[in-house]
Design an enzyme around this catalytic site. Sequence first.
Site, short mmCIF file in Angstrom:
data_model
loop_
_atom_site.label_atom_id
_atom_site.label_comp_id
_atom_site.label_asym_id
_atom_site.label_seq_id
_atom_site.Cartn_x
_atom_site.Cartn_y
_atom_site.Cartn_z
N CYS A 63 0.73 -1.17 -0.14
CA CYS A 63 0.13 -0.02 0.12
C CYS A 63 0.89 1.30 0.01
O CYS A 63 0.62 2.09 -0.67
CB CYS A 63 -0.97 -0.09 1.19
SG CYS A 63 -0.17 -0.73 2.76
N LYS A 67 10.01 -3.75 1.50
CA LYS A 67 9.05 -3.81 0.60
C LYS A 67 9.12 -2.48 -0.13
O LYS A 67 9.26 -2.23 -1.40
CB LYS A 67 7.97 -3.94 0.99
CG LYS A 67 7.52 -5.14 1.52
CD LYS A 67 6.07 -5.45 2.16
CE LYS A 67 5.99 -6.48 3.23
NZ LYS A 67 4.71 -6.26 3.96
N ARG A 81 4.00 3.38 12.06
CA ARG A 81 2.36 3.01 12.44
C ARG A 81 1.76 4.26 13.02
O ARG A 81 2.48 4.54 14.31
CB ARG A 81 1.97 1.87 12.96
CG ARG A 81 0.72 1.54 13.01
CD ARG A 81 -0.13 1.06 11.74
NE ARG A 81 0.35 -0.26 11.54
CZ ARG A 81 0.27 -0.91 10.28
NH1 ARG A 81 -0.26 0.04 9.50
NH2 ARG A 81 0.78 -1.86 9.87
N HIS A 91 -3.02 6.44 4.69
CA HIS A 91 -1.44 6.59 4.70
C HIS A 91 -0.56 7.74 4.05
O HIS A 91 -1.27 8.45 3.21
CB HIS A 91 -0.63 5.37 4.11
CG HIS A 91 -0.88 3.98 4.39
ND1 HIS A 91 -1.55 3.60 5.63
CD2 HIS A 91 -0.33 2.83 4.06
CE1 HIS A 91 -1.50 2.45 6.01
NE2 HIS A 91 -0.75 1.81 4.86
#
Length: 341
Positions: free
Chosen positions: A136, A220, A242, A249
């Site tokens: 994402c 990633k 987080r 996000h």
Amino acid sequence: MSWSKEIPANPVVAVAGATGAVGREMLLVLEQRNFPASRVKPLASARSAGTTISFKGSEILVEEMTPQSFDDVDIALFSAGGAISEKMRDDVVNAGAVMIDNSSAFRMEDGVPLVVPEVNPEAATMHSGVIANPNCSTIQMVVALSALRKAAPIKRVVVSTYQAASGAGVQGMNELYGQTGEFLAKEPLTVNKFAHQIAFNCIPQIDVFLDDGTTKEEWKMVVEPKKILDDAAIEICANCVRVPVLRCHAEMINVEFAAPISVDQAREAFATAPGVTLMDDPASLTYPMPGLLAGTDGTFVGRLRKDPTVENGLNFWCVADQLRKGAALNAVQIAELLLPS
Ligand code: A2P
């Protein structure tokens, strides 16, 4: 190996993980974009089998996902976790269905395209039964970077993320709600899904730690953009955090270019790029904010300014709904690329 089976104009679409945060959003996006499915098949665990889920004004039955679930399916949108994707891959592909997988299980595998439709739509046709939906945080960053690199080549990127609870699924979102209530009631906080308290906190760890001290989420964000942008030379340094935001996000992104680019040129590149919405007017305090953009489809950018500490440096802020562009919407857009023209 390449794929010879044609996707019909009105395919049968399975949503694997249909009761999850991304799965529910996949159903909503299929409905909202009027995807021409002849049938939609929601699949989940035995726990949810027999429950119903609303789709296009009716309630449709959730079925237990089994190896036989895909026998009559053309496209299978997967968001039930990497282990389930790995377990079901052969059953999906042997049934002749194309798996569009939201997990990280196959993203870096040779022969599995990693697709962001605004960036590398041509890659979607090069599959052998499996297409991967990127991480994402990667998706929104490459949508923005792809716009900028049309104006000047990119040398190096430093990104710091502010990632919502939705990235950890329904349980992550519920944990943020639950802990917020507990915190305000001065009760002990229930910590299950995240490693630490997420309400009124930030956690500088997403996914597991790797041997070099980075996290898998950071890894990633380093390797996936190189594959999507087809540019192994871009240097990327990622920091993933987080934050107690429900579902969008945010990322602060610093880019070093190989050639000069003015802030105005960058602004113009964003303003004309597919999928990007420019929200950048300091005078009116206009910039994208995650708490206010839930449910939207764009990749929003703002806070554009020069980074004077390097030659050809630019800073900007980027926000997208993790459940939509970061997951469900991107997956459905990939499915749209598979439809006969
Ligand atoms: P269920 O609701 O029946 O557990 P999220 O990431 O938001 O937590 O969602 C995970 C999704 O994956 C849910 O739809 C969940 O279904 C599904 N899922 C989890 N485990 C399995 C399994 N063993 N088989 C099929 N679906 C599963």
